[in-house]
Motif scaffolding. Structure first.
Motif, PDB file in Angstrom:
ATOM      1  N   ALA A  88       0.811  -1.221   0.000  1.00  0.00           N
ATOM      2  CA  ALA A  88       0.000   0.000   0.000  1.00  0.00           C
ATOM      3  C   ALA A  88       0.841   1.266   0.000  1.00  0.00           C
ATOM      4  O   ALA A  88       0.484   2.260  -0.638  1.00  0.00           O
ATOM      5  CB  ALA A  88      -0.943  -0.008   1.207  1.00  0.00           C
ATOM      6  N   ALA A  89       1.973   1.244   0.687  1.00  0.00           N
ATOM      7  CA  ALA A  89       2.799   2.450   0.798  1.00  0.00           C
ATOM      8  C   ALA A  89       3.379   2.881  -0.541  1.00  0.00           C
ATOM      9  O   ALA A  89       3.713   4.063  -0.720  1.00  0.00           O
ATOM     10  CB  ALA A  89       3.923   2.216   1.799  1.00  0.00           C
ATOM     11  N   SER A  90       3.508   1.951  -1.482  1.00  0.00           N
ATOM     12  CA  SER A  90       4.114   2.284  -2.775  1.00  0.00           C
ATOM     13  C   SER A  90       3.086   2.562  -3.866  1.00  0.00           C
ATOM     14  O   SER A  90       3.454   2.816  -5.018  1.00  0.00           O
ATOM     15  CB  SER A  90       5.037   1.143  -3.222  1.00  0.00           C
ATOM     16  OG  SER A  90       4.290  -0.034  -3.477  1.00  0.00           O
ATOM     17  N   LEU A  91       1.816   2.515  -3.541  1.00  0.00           N
ATOM     18  CA  LEU A  91       0.776   2.789  -4.527  1.00  0.00           C
ATOM     19  C   LEU A  91       0.697   4.281  -4.832  1.00  0.00           C
ATOM     20  O   LEU A  91       0.946   5.122  -3.957  1.00  0.00           O
ATOM     21  CB  LEU A  91      -0.581   2.306  -4.007  1.00  0.00           C
ATOM     22  CG  LEU A  91      -0.769   0.794  -3.864  1.00  0.00           C
ATOM     23  CD1 LEU A  91      -2.088   0.503  -3.163  1.00  0.00           C
ATOM     24  CD2 LEU A  91      -0.719   0.104  -5.219  1.00  0.00           C
ATOM     25  N   ASP A 100      -8.544   2.408  -0.057  1.00  0.00           N
ATOM     26  CA  ASP A 100      -9.306   2.981   1.055  1.00  0.00           C
ATOM     27  C   ASP A 100     -10.807   2.801   0.867  1.00  0.00           C
ATOM     28  O   ASP A 100     -11.555   2.616   1.834  1.00  0.00           O
ATOM     29  CB  ASP A 100      -8.979   4.464   1.213  1.00  0.00           C
ATOM     30  CG  ASP A 100      -7.579   4.710   1.763  1.00  0.00           C
ATOM     31  OD1 ASP A 100      -6.966   3.743   2.262  1.00  0.00           O
ATOM     32  OD2 ASP A 100      -7.109   5.860   1.685  1.00  0.00           O
ATOM     33  N   ALA A 101     -11.257   2.851  -0.378  1.00  0.00           N
ATOM     34  CA  ALA A 101     -12.684   2.767  -0.669  1.00  0.00           C
ATOM     35  C   ALA A 101     -13.203   1.334  -0.748  1.00  0.00           C
ATOM     36  O   ALA A 101     -14.397   1.098  -0.516  1.00  0.00           O
ATOM     37  CB  ALA A 101     -12.986   3.486  -1.986  1.00  0.00           C
ATOM     38  N   HIS A 102     -12.331   0.379  -1.078  1.00  0.00           N
ATOM     39  CA  HIS A 102     -12.806  -0.970  -1.372  1.00  0.00           C
ATOM     40  C   HIS A 102     -12.321  -2.068  -0.427  1.00  0.00           C
ATOM     41  O   HIS A 102     -12.959  -3.117  -0.346  1.00  0.00           O
ATOM     42  CB  HIS A 102     -12.390  -1.356  -2.794  1.00  0.00           C
ATOM     43  CG  HIS A 102     -13.028  -0.529  -3.861  1.00  0.00           C
ATOM     44  ND1 HIS A 102     -12.556   0.708  -4.225  1.00  0.00           N
ATOM     45  CD2 HIS A 102     -14.113  -0.754  -4.647  1.00  0.00           C
ATOM     46  CE1 HIS A 102     -13.319   1.200  -5.189  1.00  0.00           C
ATOM     47  NE2 HIS A 102     -14.267   0.338  -5.461  1.00  0.00           N
ATOM     48  N   VAL A 103     -11.204  -1.856   0.247  1.00  0.00           N
ATOM     49  CA  VAL A 103     -10.631  -2.927   1.071  1.00  0.00           C
ATOM     50  C   VAL A 103     -11.168  -2.859   2.505  1.00  0.00           C
ATOM     51  O   VAL A 103     -11.166  -1.796   3.138  1.00  0.00           O
ATOM     52  CB  VAL A 103      -9.091  -2.856   1.076  1.00  0.00           C
ATOM     53  CG1 VAL A 103      -8.507  -3.815   2.112  1.00  0.00           C
ATOM     54  CG2 VAL A 103      -8.551  -3.194  -0.316  1.00  0.00           C
ATOM     55  N   VAL A 104     -11.622  -4.010   2.974  1.00  0.00           N
ATOM     56  CA  VAL A 104     -12.120  -4.154   4.342  1.00  0.00           C
ATOM     57  C   VAL A 104     -11.364  -5.303   4.994  1.00  0.00           C
ATOM     58  O   VAL A 104     -11.220  -6.379   4.410  1.00  0.00           O
ATOM     59  CB  VAL A 104     -13.636  -4.448   4.354  1.00  0.00           C
ATOM     60  CG1 VAL A 104     -14.117  -4.795   5.760  1.00  0.00           C
ATOM     61  CG2 VAL A 104     -14.410  -3.248   3.816  1.00  0.00           C
ATOM     62  N   ALA A 115      -9.804   0.005   5.217  1.00  0.00           N
ATOM     63  CA  ALA A 115      -8.354   0.158   5.084  1.00  0.00           C
ATOM     64  C   ALA A 115      -7.866   1.461   5.697  1.00  0.00           C
ATOM     65  O   ALA A 115      -6.761   1.532   6.245  1.00  0.00           O
ATOM     66  CB  ALA A 115      -7.961   0.092   3.612  1.00  0.00           C
ATOM     67  N   SER A 116      -8.675   2.506   5.623  1.00  0.00           N
ATOM     68  CA  SER A 116      -8.284   3.828   6.111  1.00  0.00           C
ATOM     69  C   SER A 116      -8.583   4.050   7.591  1.00  0.00           C
ATOM     70  O   SER A 116      -8.162   5.064   8.161  1.00  0.00           O
ATOM     71  CB  SER A 116      -8.988   4.916   5.287  1.00  0.00           C
ATOM     72  OG  SER A 116     -10.398   4.751   5.372  1.00  0.00           O
ATOM     73  N   LEU A 195      -5.843  -5.000  -8.697  1.00  0.00           N
ATOM     74  CA  LEU A 195      -7.159  -4.370  -8.715  1.00  0.00           C
ATOM     75  C   LEU A 195      -7.057  -2.873  -8.437  1.00  0.00           C
ATOM     76  O   LEU A 195      -7.708  -2.052  -9.093  1.00  0.00           O
ATOM     77  CB  LEU A 195      -8.069  -5.030  -7.676  1.00  0.00           C
ATOM     78  CG  LEU A 195      -8.440  -6.496  -7.914  1.00  0.00           C
ATOM     79  CD1 LEU A 195      -9.114  -7.071  -6.671  1.00  0.00           C
ATOM     80  CD2 LEU A 195      -9.354  -6.625  -9.120  1.00  0.00           C
ATOM     81  N   ALA A 196      -6.231  -2.526  -7.451  1.00  0.00           N
ATOM     82  CA  ALA A 196      -6.085  -1.116  -7.079  1.00  0.00           C
ATOM     83  C   ALA A 196      -5.453  -0.303  -8.195  1.00  0.00           C
ATOM     84  O   ALA A 196      -5.917   0.806  -8.534  1.00  0.00           O
ATOM     85  CB  ALA A 196      -5.260  -1.002  -5.806  1.00  0.00           C
ATOM     86  N   LEU A 197      -4.401  -0.825  -8.795  1.00  0.00           N
ATOM     87  CA  LEU A 197      -3.720  -0.086  -9.867  1.00  0.00           C
ATOM     88  C   LEU A 197      -4.606   0.087 -11.094  1.00  0.00           C
ATOM     89  O   LEU A 197      -4.504   1.086 -11.802  1.00  0.00           O
ATOM     90  CB  LEU A 197      -2.422  -0.803 -10.237  1.00  0.00           C
ATOM     91  CG  LEU A 197      -1.316  -0.748  -9.176  1.00  0.00           C
ATOM     92  CD1 LEU A 197      -0.163  -1.658  -9.561  1.00  0.00           C
ATOM     93  CD2 LEU A 197      -0.826   0.688  -8.982  1.00  0.00           C
ATOM     94  N   ALA A 198      -5.486  -0.882 -11.307  1.00  0.00           N
ATOM     95  CA  ALA A 198      -6.399  -0.791 -12.445  1.00  0.00           C
ATOM     96  C   ALA A 198      -7.676  -0.035 -12.111  1.00  0.00           C
ATOM     97  O   ALA A 198      -8.458   0.282 -13.018  1.00  0.00           O
ATOM     98  CB  ALA A 198      -6.752  -2.194 -12.935  1.00  0.00           C
ATOM     99  N   GLY A 199      -7.892   0.247 -10.836  1.00  0.00           N
ATOM    100  CA  GLY A 199      -9.118   0.949 -10.434  1.00  0.00           C
ATOM    101  C   GLY A 199     -10.377   0.180 -10.762  1.00  0.00           C
ATOM    102  O   GLY A 199     -11.392   0.743 -11.175  1.00  0.00           O
ATOM    103  N   VAL A 200     -10.353  -1.124 -10.543  1.00  0.00           N
ATOM    104  CA  VAL A 200     -11.453  -1.999 -10.950  1.00  0.00           C
ATOM    105  C   VAL A 200     -12.722  -1.701 -10.161  1.00  0.00           C
ATOM    106  O   VAL A 200     -12.697  -1.589  -8.934  1.00  0.00           O
ATOM    107  CB  VAL A 200     -11.057  -3.476 -10.773  1.00  0.00           C
ATOM    108  CG1 VAL A 200     -12.230  -4.395 -11.074  1.00  0.00           C
ATOM    109  CG2 VAL A 200      -9.870  -3.809 -11.670  1.00  0.00           C
TER     110      VAL A 200
END
Length: 239
Positions: A88-91, A100-104, A115-116, A195-200
């Motif tokens: 996460a730190a390198s995203l 932050d919006a999708h990971v639980v 996540a946040s 998934l995060a890098l692609a904004g799925v």
């Protein structure tokens, strides 16, 4: 779309944010269960904890300070193979926003947290005996807080503690179909990073599989859920 992750036994130390405020955590419907869990942890601390090794002493100190210690985002608090692969730190900013919006993450102490959400270090797992509480009774209804399509990357043990109706599990296998241990966790982290890098934004398992095919990620349908093939130790599923 929600991505459900297990917690980790290891956690980063320290933090820069204010102490734990359960009122500020996601999923406010878990407030009563969180209060019970924290009260049970207080009882565990008061009864005395095992401090026979440096690691156990640190864990005991973390538990004793859980209400007053500084906090940090949950996605940064948890460490280990899965979270290292997620990185996460390198995203970049957009990918971190997606996380932050999708990971639980399912915490044995706080239930589901985003996540946040800012949390302290602690040492409580699904195996911890909290005085006066049983994990499966404490969190049995927590899954009701999860709405919509949920991609379930939790371990079977954590999924059993807080079942989520309709959640789609992911099996991690080698190219020859063998179940994996260490690379299971790394594969899950790499998938979330992809998934995060692609904004799925996938509203269903079928939509997610369609994205995976277009992105050359080896995620396919399987009996009872999905299957991710981990190709090699470098996890080529990660982009």
């Amino acid at each position: 779309m929600i991505v459900l992750l297990p917690p980790s036994e290891t956690k980063a130390a320290g933090g820069t944010a204010e102490p734990l405020s359960t009122a500020s955590l996601g999923f406010p419907g878990l407030a009563v269960a969180r209060s019970r869990a924290l009260a049970a942890l207080d009882r565990l601390v008061a009864a005395g904890q095992d401090v026979s090794t440096p690691a156990k002493a640190r864990a005991a100190a973390d538990n004793a300070a859980v209400r007053d210690a500084p906090t940090m985002p949950a996605i940064e608090r948890y460490t280990g193979v899965l979270y290292d692969a997620l990185g996460a730190a390198s995203l970049d900013a957009d990918a971190r926003d997606w996380v932050d919006a999708h990971v639980v993450i399912q915490s044995a102490l706080l239930g589901f947290v985003r996540a946040s959400d800012r949390i302290p270090a602690y040492k409580v797992s699904e195996h911890t005996r909290l005085p006066g509480e049983r994990m499966r009774e404490l969190w049995s209804g927590a899954g009701d807080a999860i709405e919509g399509f949920a991609l379930d990357l939790r371990s079977k043990a954590y999924a059993a503690v807080a079942p989520v109706a309709g959640a789609v599990p992911v099996e991690i296998v080698s190219p020859d179909g063998r179940a994996l241990n260490h690379w299971n966790k790394a594969g899950k982290g790499a998938l979330v990073r992809s998934l995060a890098l692609a904004g799925v934004e996938a509203p269903s398992a079928d939509a997610l599989v369609a994205w995976a095919a277009s992105a050359d990620v080896p995620l396919t349908r399987a009996e009872g859920g999905l299957r991710l093939v981990v190709q090699d130790p470098r996890l080529v599923a990660a982009r």
